[in-house]
Design an enzyme around this catalytic site. Structure first.
Site, mmCIF file in Angstrom:
data_model
loop_
_atom_site.group_PDB
_atom_site.id
_atom_site.type_symbol
_atom_site.label_atom_id
_atom_site.label_comp_id
_atom_site.label_asym_id
_atom_site.label_seq_id
_atom_site.Cartn_x
_atom_site.Cartn_y
_atom_site.Cartn_z
ATOM 1 N N LYS A 55 2.950 3.727 -11.202
ATOM 2 C CA LYS A 55 3.938 2.855 -10.559
ATOM 3 C C LYS A 55 5.282 2.955 -11.282
ATOM 4 C CE LYS A 55 0.403 -0.122 -8.650
ATOM 5 N NZ LYS A 55 -0.484 -1.271 -8.796
ATOM 6 N N GLN A 99 -1.148 -6.530 -12.410
ATOM 7 C CA GLN A 99 -2.211 -5.575 -12.083
ATOM 8 C C GLN A 99 -3.578 -6.261 -12.169
ATOM 9 O OE1 GLN A 99 -1.661 -2.228 -11.146
ATOM 10 N NE2 GLN A 99 -3.822 -2.341 -10.625
ATOM 11 N N ASP A 122 3.447 -7.597 -3.875
ATOM 12 C CA ASP A 122 2.081 -7.210 -3.497
ATOM 13 C C ASP A 122 1.629 -7.973 -2.246
ATOM 14 O OD1 ASP A 122 0.794 -5.220 -4.861
ATOM 15 O OD2 ASP A 122 0.156 -6.496 -6.531
#
Ligand code: NAD
Length: 298
Positions: A55, A99, A122
């Site tokens: 990422k 994460q 997200d």
């Protein structure tokens, strides 16, 4: 019948990333700063380390500032929440990604709930799930949004098509079904308790498989000419003499290739779309925070 077309998610994601790069450069001119993504990794999970690294690299290539926060597995809930609060207030940070999975003892839902919904790139915050449900502007989880982009690129208008989504998770199956409904498809959500799954799948013009079971969907479940999106990423046990097993999807690819109209391979299908859409959501967040119109075609 001829073999199915291969939907090249890798090429689509590369083109999307190039458009994001151009739009991020224009944002830098307009706002005198780069769009910024903060990625928080707690603990030493090997797969998560790889994802977070990928990422950060993708951000750099697209001209998005990446702020990495790697915390030890011993981090307390209070410490993690303090960091999230700080990132919520940081004007350089447009998107925050924690994460998952978090180490045992840390409550994932509590951490997601602490993220400012307008930085939740997200799309996991309940506010964003609610916005998607009622058709308000928010953030949509990256993987299903990437699947929708591939479908619309391949098919165009999805109106009236029969879609079957296999899987009802909060991060893939449910938002996927909502996006398809909003795109005017007729949607069935199948899951572990669905009866006669092969029969249900056989009526679909669009199949999205997000189960996590290697090659579960067989070729004879697929309606001839259907478009098949395989979200599953499963590693098979290694063959003799090999260190690593093969990666396969939730669909028996070789069989489905004989019947489908188009299909995403694993790897190289849905996988590359997830990070590209994360960059896209970050870019959109930056425009919203700066009071600028979101760029078109992204
Ligand atoms: P999950 O485990 O949260 O959900 C799986 C879903 O499958 C559940 O809703 C369950 O009801 C359903 N299911 C389980 N067994 C079933 C069966 N026998 N028949 C029908 N349905 C069944 O998983 P998830 O997070 O949604 O991920 C699904 C898959 O997609 C996994 O392989 C995961 O690795 C992959 N994934 C890929 C990406 C990507 O970037 N490509 C992103 C997220 C997830």
């Amino acid at each position: 019948m001829s073999e199915a077309a291969r939907i090249d998610g890798k090429a689509f994601a590369e083109a999307l990333r190039a458009r994001i790069g151009a739009a991020a450069a224009a944002f830098l001119q307009a706002a005198a700063r780069k769009p910024g993504l903060a990625v928080v990794l707690v603990g030493e999970d090997a797969a998560s380390q790889v994802y977070v690294g990928a990422k950060a690299k993708a951000c750099e290539e697209a001209g998005i500032a990446s702020f990495e926060h790697r915390l030890p597995a011993t981090t307390s809930a209070a410490e993690l929440l303090t960091l999230v609060e700080r990132l919520n207030r940081d004007p350089e940070v447009d998107g925050i990604l924690v994460q998952l999975p978090l180490p045992q003892g840390l409550d994932e839902q509590a951490v997601i709930a602490a993220i400012d919904p307008d930085k939740d790139v997200d799309g996991f915050h309940v506010i964003n799930a609610g916005r998607l449900a009622v058709g308000q502007e928010g953030f949509v989880p990256c993987t299903p949004l990437g699947c929708l982009m591939l479908l619309q690129d391949r098919i165009g208008d999805l109106s009236g098509l029969e879609a079957v989504v296999i899987g009802r998770s909060n991060i893939v199956g449910k938002p996927m079904a909502q996006l398809l409904t909003d795109a005017n498809a007729t949607v069935t959500i199948a899951h572990s308790r669905t009866k006669n799954l092969p029969e249900v799948v056989r009526r679909a013009d669009i199949v999205v498989a997000a189960v996590g079971r290697p090659e579960m969907v067989r070729g004879d479940w697929i309606k001839p000419g259907a478009t098949v999106i395989d979200v599953g990423i499963n590693r098979l046990p290694p063959e003799e003499g090999k260190a690593k097993g093969r990666l396969v999807g939730d669909v028996a690819y070789a069989e489905a290739l004989e019947v489908a109209g188009a299909i995403t391979p694993v790897p190289g299908g849905v996988g590359p779309m997830t990070i590209a859409v994360l960059l896209r959501n970050t870019l959109v967040a930056a425009h919203r925070h700066a009071g600028l119109d979101a760029p078109e075609g992204i």
